[in-house]
Design an enzyme around this catalytic site. Structure first.
Site, PDB file in Angstrom:
ATOM      1  N   TYR A  33       3.370   4.973   5.132  1.00  0.00           N
ATOM      2  CA  TYR A  33       2.718   3.599   5.145  1.00  0.00           C
ATOM      3  C   TYR A  33       4.397   3.186   5.800  1.00  0.00           C
ATOM      4  O   TYR A  33       5.002   4.646   5.936  1.00  0.00           O
ATOM      5  CB  TYR A  33       3.356   3.365   3.093  1.00  0.00           C
ATOM      6  CG  TYR A  33       3.962   3.310   2.765  1.00  0.00           C
ATOM      7  CD1 TYR A  33       4.478   4.922   2.711  1.00  0.00           C
ATOM      8  CD2 TYR A  33       4.803   2.731   2.705  1.00  0.00           C
ATOM      9  CE1 TYR A  33       6.211   4.934   1.919  1.00  0.00           C
ATOM     10  CE2 TYR A  33       6.443   2.319   2.013  1.00  0.00           C
ATOM     11  CZ  TYR A  33       6.679   3.626   1.348  1.00  0.00           C
ATOM     12  OH  TYR A  33       8.065   4.109   1.232  1.00  0.00           O
ATOM     13  N   ARG A  52       9.204   6.790  13.489  1.00  0.00           N
ATOM     14  CA  ARG A  52       8.567   7.308  12.276  1.00  0.00           C
ATOM     15  C   ARG A  52       7.265   7.400  11.753  1.00  0.00           C
ATOM     16  O   ARG A  52       7.231   8.627  11.272  1.00  0.00           O
ATOM     17  CB  ARG A  52       9.236   6.252  10.786  1.00  0.00           C
ATOM     18  CG  ARG A  52       9.059   7.361  10.028  1.00  0.00           C
ATOM     19  CD  ARG A  52      10.604   6.572   8.791  1.00  0.00           C
ATOM     20  NE  ARG A  52      10.210   5.034   8.587  1.00  0.00           N
ATOM     21  CZ  ARG A  52      10.910   4.550   8.069  1.00  0.00           C
ATOM     22  NH1 ARG A  52      12.347   5.179   7.220  1.00  0.00           N
ATOM     23  NH2 ARG A  52      11.281   2.950   7.583  1.00  0.00           N
ATOM     24  N   ARG A 100     -14.583  13.578  -2.057  1.00  0.00           N
ATOM     25  CA  ARG A 100     -13.431  13.918  -2.890  1.00  0.00           C
ATOM     26  C   ARG A 100     -13.997  15.545  -2.672  1.00  0.00           C
ATOM     27  O   ARG A 100     -14.739  16.193  -3.427  1.00  0.00           O
ATOM     28  CB  ARG A 100     -13.600  13.384  -4.430  1.00  0.00           C
ATOM     29  CG  ARG A 100     -12.291  14.078  -5.145  1.00  0.00           C
ATOM     30  CD  ARG A 100     -11.978  13.034  -6.359  1.00  0.00           C
ATOM     31  NE  ARG A 100     -10.398  13.687  -6.391  1.00  0.00           N
ATOM     32  CZ  ARG A 100     -10.060  15.131  -6.901  1.00  0.00           C
ATOM     33  NH1 ARG A 100     -11.301  15.800  -7.244  1.00  0.00           N
ATOM     34  NH2 ARG A 100      -9.434  15.563  -7.275  1.00  0.00           N
ATOM     35  N   HIS A 102     -10.829  18.541  -1.965  1.00  0.00           N
ATOM     36  CA  HIS A 102      -9.272  18.685  -1.153  1.00  0.00           C
ATOM     37  C   HIS A 102      -8.963  18.913   0.163  1.00  0.00           C
ATOM     38  O   HIS A 102      -8.170  18.263   0.868  1.00  0.00           O
ATOM     39  CB  HIS A 102      -8.693  19.250  -2.342  1.00  0.00           C
ATOM     40  CG  HIS A 102      -8.389  19.050  -3.373  1.00  0.00           C
ATOM     41  ND1 HIS A 102      -9.477  18.892  -4.780  1.00  0.00           N
ATOM     42  CD2 HIS A 102      -7.301  18.721  -4.067  1.00  0.00           C
ATOM     43  CE1 HIS A 102      -8.972  18.617  -5.856  1.00  0.00           C
ATOM     44  NE2 HIS A 102      -7.873  18.492  -5.367  1.00  0.00           N
ATOM     45  N   LYS A 147       6.886   9.741   5.386  1.00  0.00           N
ATOM     46  CA  LYS A 147       6.496   9.067   4.626  1.00  0.00           C
ATOM     47  C   LYS A 147       5.305   8.169   3.855  1.00  0.00           C
ATOM     48  O   LYS A 147       4.590   7.587   4.286  1.00  0.00           O
ATOM     49  CB  LYS A 147       7.168   7.721   5.675  1.00  0.00           C
ATOM     50  CG  LYS A 147       7.583   5.759   4.464  1.00  0.00           C
ATOM     51  CD  LYS A 147       8.320   5.415   5.754  1.00  0.00           C
ATOM     52  CE  LYS A 147       8.121   3.553   4.405  1.00  0.00           C
ATOM     53  NZ  LYS A 147       9.149   3.895   4.069  1.00  0.00           N
ATOM     54  N   GLU A 180      19.174  10.110  -2.736  1.00  0.00           N
ATOM     55  CA  GLU A 180      19.052   8.708  -2.750  1.00  0.00           C
ATOM     56  C   GLU A 180      18.632   7.940  -3.408  1.00  0.00           C
ATOM     57  O   GLU A 180      18.430   8.233  -4.992  1.00  0.00           O
ATOM     58  CB  GLU A 180      17.693   8.445  -1.488  1.00  0.00           C
ATOM     59  CG  GLU A 180      16.587   8.285  -1.527  1.00  0.00           C
ATOM     60  CD  GLU A 180      15.427   8.799  -0.436  1.00  0.00           C
ATOM     61  OE1 GLU A 180      15.764   8.252   0.480  1.00  0.00           O
ATOM     62  OE2 GLU A 180      14.469   9.726  -0.102  1.00  0.00           O
TER      63      GLU A 180
HETATM   64  N1  PDD Z   1      11.115   1.556   1.388  1.00  0.00           N
HETATM   65  N2  PDD Z   1      14.571   6.194   1.268  1.00  0.00           N
HETATM   66  C1  PDD Z   1      13.205   5.525  -0.171  1.00  0.00           C
HETATM   67  C2  PDD Z   1      12.589   6.143  -0.404  1.00  0.00           C
HETATM   68  C3  PDD Z   1      12.526   4.610   0.893  1.00  0.00           C
HETATM   69  O1  PDD Z   1      11.343   4.177  -0.013  1.00  0.00           O
HETATM   70  C4  PDD Z   1      13.242   3.226   1.712  1.00  0.00           C
HETATM   71  C5  PDD Z   1      12.265   1.665   2.064  1.00  0.00           C
HETATM   72  C6  PDD Z   1      14.711   4.129   2.361  1.00  0.00           C
HETATM   73  C7  PDD Z   1      14.840   2.933   3.217  1.00  0.00           C
HETATM   74  O2  PDD Z   1      14.318   2.957   4.669  1.00  0.00           O
HETATM   75  P1  PDD Z   1      14.138   1.731   5.759  1.00  0.00           P
HETATM   76  O3  PDD Z   1      15.857   1.660   5.574  1.00  0.00           O
HETATM   77  O4  PDD Z   1      13.320   2.918   6.485  1.00  0.00           O
HETATM   78  O5  PDD Z   1      13.657   0.762   5.257  1.00  0.00           O
HETATM   79  C8  PDD Z   1      14.709   4.951   2.498  1.00  0.00           C
HETATM   80  C9  PDD Z   1      10.735   0.525   1.773  1.00  0.00           C
HETATM   81  C10 PDD Z   1      11.101  -0.932   1.965  1.00  0.00           C
HETATM   82  C11 PDD Z   1       9.493   0.873   0.555  1.00  0.00           C
HETATM   83  O6  PDD Z   1       9.130   1.260   0.428  1.00  0.00           O
HETATM   84  O7  PDD Z   1       9.174  -0.358   0.087  1.00  0.00           O
END
Ligand code: PDD
Length: 289
Positions: A33, A52, A100, A102, A147, A180
């Protein structure tokens, strides 16, 4: 104007925007996403988010659902079909719908959905006075740079923060190092005014806001050090802040109830926020007062 979303080639009223129950995103978290802010209907750092997104797809061997150009046009069209000039675009691409099982299905086509929501900017008071974070155990997989929609540990950590009345949860590993936040990147400011932040490797999701802020900081002659830091170091830092698409640059003034620095937003964070607001203005024409 009703809220309009996009599902696999169709623009639909949001209430009708659905994918099949055997979508692999739903059953296996087999998808990725992006969350992109827009102002004046213009995507903020759209090219960086697209880069990304395509990287995430490649890492998971999910086929591109359409050309990059076509995907960018659909994003603009979804924004155009909603009445918000400022907001957030959510996009998800899964491996598609298949019985379904894997292993990757042979014939599934990727599912693409997009929706627009209101701007989620922090409250003025949070920006002015800073926010509190709690700490939570880091319990995610080893490819946090992708992501993926597999966000259960992030959900649990963010829920713990919400239950504690905090804005965010900072994830701490078994060695006391902070990776983070549950939904944001983070940084601290050291004794020499240097900005210290975790390197963008497999242990964190390299945020677009993080990248842009670091570029702006370096251009402004500020010192940036990309290395992991511990919870102990964060508690002794002069300043701390977090960055994300939905938070911009947000001062962090308390960690687990203990003050960071003098407990108020510091000059380095405020300078970065100013630089970031200028960046938003240059990119989209949106002014912050
Ligand atoms: N989240 N780290 C994580 C785990 C995140 O979910 C996000 C962003 C970031 C920051 O990424 P960016 O600067 O590209 O938004 C770092 C988004 C906004 C969300 O999941 O809603």
């Amino acid at each position: 104007m009703p809220r309009m979303s996009y599902v696999n080639g169709r623009y639909l009223h949001h209430a009708q925007a659905m994918v099949h129950m055997e979508d692999r995103g739903y059953q296996f978290s087999d998808g990725i996403y992006e969350v992109i802010a827009f102002y004046n209907r213009r995507l903020l750092d759209g090219a960086l988010h697209a880069k990304r997104l395509w990287r995430s797809l490649r890492e998971l061997q999910i086929a591109g659902p359409m050309s990059e150009r076509a995907l960018a046009l659909v994003m603009q069209e979804v924004i155009a079909r909603n009445d918000r000039t400022d907001g957030t675009l959510y996009m998800q691409i899964s491996r598609g719908v298949a019985r379904r099982d894997h292993p990757f299905p042979k014939s599934a086509r990727p599912s693409v959905v997009m929706a627009v929501t209101g701007p989620k900017s922090p409250k003025e008071k949070e920006v002015r006075e800073g926010v509190s974070v709690i700490t939570a155990p880091e319990q995610r997989w080893a490819r946090r740079d992708i992501k993926s929609v597999s966000l259960l540990p992030n959900v649990l950590a963010k829920q713990a923060a919400t239950a504690a009345g905090a804005r965010e949860a900072w994830l701490v590993d078994e060695n006391g190092m902070i990776s983070e936040g549950a939904v944001s990147n983070n940084a601290i400011v050291g004794a020499k005014q240097e900005i210290i932040t975790h390197p963008a490797n497999e242990n964190i999701q390299g945020g677009i806001t993080r990248d842009v802020v670091l570029t702006l900081a370096r251009k402004a002659g500020m010192k940036v050090v990309e290395r992991p830091f511990s919870l102990k170091e964060a508690l002794g830092a002069k300043e701390a802040f977090l960055t994300s698409t939905t938070s911009n640059v947000l001062p962090v003034v308390r960690i687990d109830g203990k003050p960071v620095g003098n407990g108020r937003p510091g000059p380095v964070t405020q300078k970065l926020l100013g630089l970031y607001h200028e960046h938003i203005y240059r990119e989209t024409g949106k002014r912050w007062s």
